[in-house]
Design a protein around this motif. Structure first.
Motif, PDB file in Angstrom:
ATOM      1  N   VAL A 182     -15.728   1.588 -18.452  1.00 38.56           N
ATOM      2  CA  VAL A 182     -17.033   2.044 -18.941  1.00 38.56           C
ATOM      3  C   VAL A 182     -18.207   1.427 -18.186  1.00 38.56           C
ATOM      4  O   VAL A 182     -19.126   2.137 -17.765  1.00 38.56           O
ATOM      5  CB  VAL A 182     -17.166   1.764 -20.460  1.00 38.56           C
ATOM      6  CG1 VAL A 182     -18.543   2.143 -20.957  1.00 38.56           C
ATOM      7  CG2 VAL A 182     -16.111   2.546 -21.223  1.00 38.56           C
ATOM      8  N   ILE A 183     -18.166   0.109 -18.001  1.00 38.51           N
ATOM      9  CA  ILE A 183     -19.336  -0.551 -17.388  1.00 38.51           C
ATOM     10  C   ILE A 183     -19.549  -0.093 -15.937  1.00 38.51           C
ATOM     11  O   ILE A 183     -20.660   0.306 -15.578  1.00 38.51           O
ATOM     12  CB  ILE A 183     -19.214  -2.099 -17.490  1.00 38.51           C
ATOM     13  CG1 ILE A 183     -19.081  -2.532 -18.960  1.00 38.51           C
ATOM     14  CG2 ILE A 183     -20.415  -2.779 -16.848  1.00 38.51           C
ATOM     15  CD1 ILE A 183     -20.271  -2.181 -19.852  1.00 38.51           C
ATOM     16  N   PRO A 184     -18.494  -0.102 -15.087  1.00 36.59           N
ATOM     17  CA  PRO A 184     -18.713   0.428 -13.724  1.00 36.59           C
ATOM     18  C   PRO A 184     -19.223   1.873 -13.729  1.00 36.59           C
ATOM     19  O   PRO A 184     -20.088   2.230 -12.928  1.00 36.59           O
ATOM     20  CB  PRO A 184     -17.327   0.349 -13.082  1.00 36.59           C
ATOM     21  CG  PRO A 184     -16.627  -0.719 -13.835  1.00 36.59           C
ATOM     22  CD  PRO A 184     -17.144  -0.640 -15.239  1.00 36.59           C
ATOM     23  N   LEU A 185     -18.711   2.683 -14.652  1.00 36.50           N
ATOM     24  CA  LEU A 185     -19.172   4.081 -14.735  1.00 36.50           C
ATOM     25  C   LEU A 185     -20.656   4.143 -15.080  1.00 36.50           C
ATOM     26  O   LEU A 185     -21.431   4.858 -14.442  1.00 36.50           O
ATOM     27  CB  LEU A 185     -18.368   4.855 -15.786  1.00 36.50           C
ATOM     28  CG  LEU A 185     -18.835   6.293 -16.007  1.00 36.50           C
ATOM     29  CD1 LEU A 185     -18.327   7.198 -14.889  1.00 36.50           C
ATOM     30  CD2 LEU A 185     -18.392   6.841 -17.351  1.00 36.50           C
ATOM     31  N   MET A 186     -21.065   3.358 -16.083  1.00 31.14           N
ATOM     32  CA  MET A 186     -22.471   3.381 -16.505  1.00 31.14           C
ATOM     33  C   MET A 186     -23.382   2.919 -15.373  1.00 31.14           C
ATOM     34  O   MET A 186     -24.425   3.526 -15.121  1.00 31.14           O
ATOM     35  CB  MET A 186     -22.677   2.481 -17.735  1.00 31.14           C
ATOM     36  CG  MET A 186     -22.111   3.068 -19.012  1.00 31.14           C
ATOM     37  SD  MET A 186     -22.304   1.964 -20.430  1.00 31.14           S
ATOM     38  CE  MET A 186     -24.044   2.202 -20.794  1.00 31.14           C
ATOM     39  N   ILE A 187     -22.967   1.859 -14.684  1.00 28.47           N
ATOM     40  CA  ILE A 187     -23.818   1.337 -13.603  1.00 28.47           C
ATOM     41  C   ILE A 187     -23.887   2.333 -12.452  1.00 28.47           C
ATOM     42  O   ILE A 187     -24.947   2.563 -11.873  1.00 28.47           O
ATOM     43  CB  ILE A 187     -23.310  -0.046 -13.139  1.00 28.47           C
ATOM     44  CG1 ILE A 187     -23.463  -1.042 -14.294  1.00 28.47           C
ATOM     45  CG2 ILE A 187     -24.076  -0.526 -11.922  1.00 28.47           C
ATOM     46  CD1 ILE A 187     -22.897  -2.408 -14.019  1.00 28.47           C
ATOM     47  N   THR A 188     -22.748   2.968 -12.141  1.00 29.10           N
ATOM     48  CA  THR A 188     -22.733   3.950 -11.052  1.00 29.10           C
ATOM     49  C   THR A 188     -23.635   5.133 -11.377  1.00 29.10           C
ATOM     50  O   THR A 188     -24.462   5.551 -10.563  1.00 29.10           O
ATOM     51  CB  THR A 188     -21.292   4.442 -10.809  1.00 29.10           C
ATOM     52  OG1 THR A 188     -20.466   3.312 -10.532  1.00 29.10           O
ATOM     53  CG2 THR A 188     -21.235   5.418  -9.652  1.00 29.10           C
ATOM     54  N   SER A 193     -30.528   4.199  -4.584  1.00 29.70           N
ATOM     55  CA  SER A 193     -29.977   5.524  -4.871  1.00 29.70           C
ATOM     56  C   SER A 193     -29.191   6.092  -3.692  1.00 29.70           C
ATOM     57  O   SER A 193     -28.242   6.844  -3.894  1.00 29.70           O
ATOM     58  CB  SER A 193     -31.080   6.472  -5.324  1.00 29.70           C
ATOM     59  OG  SER A 193     -32.069   6.565  -4.351  1.00 29.70           O
ATOM     60  N   GLY A 194     -29.553   5.728  -2.443  1.00 32.53           N
ATOM     61  CA  GLY A 194     -28.746   6.146  -1.298  1.00 32.53           C
ATOM     62  C   GLY A 194     -27.532   5.241  -1.129  1.00 32.53           C
ATOM     63  O   GLY A 194     -26.433   5.694  -0.817  1.00 32.53           O
ATOM     64  N   SER A 195     -27.751   3.947  -1.365  1.00 27.64           N
ATOM     65  CA  SER A 195     -26.692   2.956  -1.151  1.00 27.64           C
ATOM     66  C   SER A 195     -25.472   3.207  -2.030  1.00 27.64           C
ATOM     67  O   SER A 195     -24.335   2.985  -1.608  1.00 27.64           O
ATOM     68  CB  SER A 195     -27.216   1.546  -1.426  1.00 27.64           C
ATOM     69  OG  SER A 195     -28.219   1.215  -0.499  1.00 27.64           O
ATOM     70  N   VAL A 196     -25.703   3.671  -3.249  1.00 24.70           N
ATOM     71  CA  VAL A 196     -24.573   3.875  -4.152  1.00 24.70           C
ATOM     72  C   VAL A 196     -23.657   4.987  -3.633  1.00 24.70           C
ATOM     73  O   VAL A 196     -22.428   4.889  -3.704  1.00 24.70           O
ATOM     74  CB  VAL A 196     -25.060   4.141  -5.603  1.00 24.70           C
ATOM     75  CG1 VAL A 196     -25.869   5.412  -5.699  1.00 24.70           C
ATOM     76  CG2 VAL A 196     -23.882   4.215  -6.560  1.00 24.70           C
TER      77      VAL A 196
END
Lengths: 104, 238
Positions: B77-83, A49-52
């Motif tokens: 969509v996928i990068p957004l969901m993972i982020t 959660s910090g890394s992102v």
């Protein structure tokens, strides 16, 4: 796969975000009602959660102008010293504005 | 009211109202962050209705700022969901820590309360439980206070943001980056975490340079997470 953000597409994107976020809000309680979350998984989540956020900010520092870099540096230092997010963010923004005013 | 002590998992109108009032001071700060989000979202080109909808339904500041970073004429969509998942995964831990008390509620109430869980109301409810007080009113009532002021702030920022001619010269394009950085630095810090962050930053930059667009967030998040899972903290809390 990508969604166009004009018109209805923006609503679709926001719905997807809401769904993912809701899953994180309900998921912890849901999973725990079947099996306790292991220590290793908790450590993974905590580190991730910090890394992102770090992963999002790093390219801004690399690709940004001098104003952007000084803004981030100022926020970093003020946050470490004063430990108040609002003060640190304001100082960062002010630094960017000043640098851009002086250097142009 | 009777003088019998309430069970810790109690949740009634009075507790919810008390929770709402206890979170009001923090909510004022949330308003300012809401202003920052409204401003940044206007600059990112979102329509007013989308901005308000995002704050109302997502109600998770950091992930909303991150979404702006990925926003364009198209959104992958996928990068957004993972982020969004990676940033909000800490909610999973909140649910897990609240479980000993919340499990006594019927499922509808249990998940209803969790819909409003956020950093501040979760932290205050855990403090209440640790003092031996009922804490679920803080999650629900406090969560509603946070949500309300997050909406007010978003609306103010949106109205203010569309009136500014050159946000960049005022440094306002940096609201997002400075916000996210302050959230990182404001968290728990020790040698292990700092090394995890350095790995996340380096892998993000490498991916930014050499991998397809938008993968750097996922690569950095996973690299940091995996290191955290392999190199665990010593003090087991069992």
């Amino acid at each position: 796969m990508s969604i166009e953000t004009a018109g209805i597409g923006a609503i679709a994107v926001i719905l997807i975000m809401s769904f993912v976020t809701l899953a994180t809000r309900l998921g912890g309680v849901f999973v725990m009602s079947f099996v306790p979350i292991s220590y290793r998984v908790k450590q993974f989540i905590g580190a991730m959660s910090g890394s992102v956020l770090v992963a999002l900010v790093a390219p801004m520092a690399l690709e940004g102008d001098q104003g952007a870099r000084l803004a981030l540096l100022t926020t970093l230092v003020v946050m470490l010293v004063v430990k108040k997010p609002l003060v640190a963010i304001s100082a960062g923004i002010l630094a960017a504005a000043l640098v851009r005013y002086l250097i142009g | 009211m009777s003088d019998l002590p309430l069970p810790l998992q109690a949740l009634n109108r009075q507790l919810v109202w008390d929770g709402f009032k206890q979170l009001l001071p923090i909510s004022l700060f949330v308003t300012v962050f809401g202003v920052a989000f409204g401003l940044a979202a206007t600059q990112a080109g979102l329509e007013n209705s989308s901005i308000l909808m995002m704050s109302a339904w997502v109600f998770a500041g950091s992930s909303q700022f991150a979404a702006l970073e990925l926003w364009g004429t198209h959104v992958a969509v996928i990068p957004l969901m993972i982020t969004v998942f990676a940033i909000n995964a800490r909610h999973l831990l909140m649910g897990a820590t609240l479980y000993p008390w919340i499990k006594h509620l019927p499922p509808a109430k249990r998940y209803g309360v969790m819909c409003l869980v956020s950093d501040a109301n979760w932290a205050m409810s855990m403090q209440a439980f640790n003092r031996g007080e009922a804490g679920l009113g803080l999650v629900l009532g406090g969560g509603f206070a946070l949500w309300l002021f997050w909406m007010i702030g978003t609306w103010l920022g949106m109205a203010f943001g569309s009136a500014i001619q050159d946000p960049r010269s005022l440094g306002l394009d940096m609201v997002m980056g400075c916000f996210m950085l302050s959230m990182v630095i404001g968290g728990e810090k020790n040698g292990r975490i700092v090394i995890i962050w350095i790995l996340a930053a380096c892998s993000s930059l490498l991916a930014y340079r050499y991998l397809p667009e938008n993968t750097h967030v996922i690569v950095g998040a996973l690299a940091g997470g995996v290191l955290g899972a392999v190199w665990m903290e010593k003090n087991h809390e069992h």
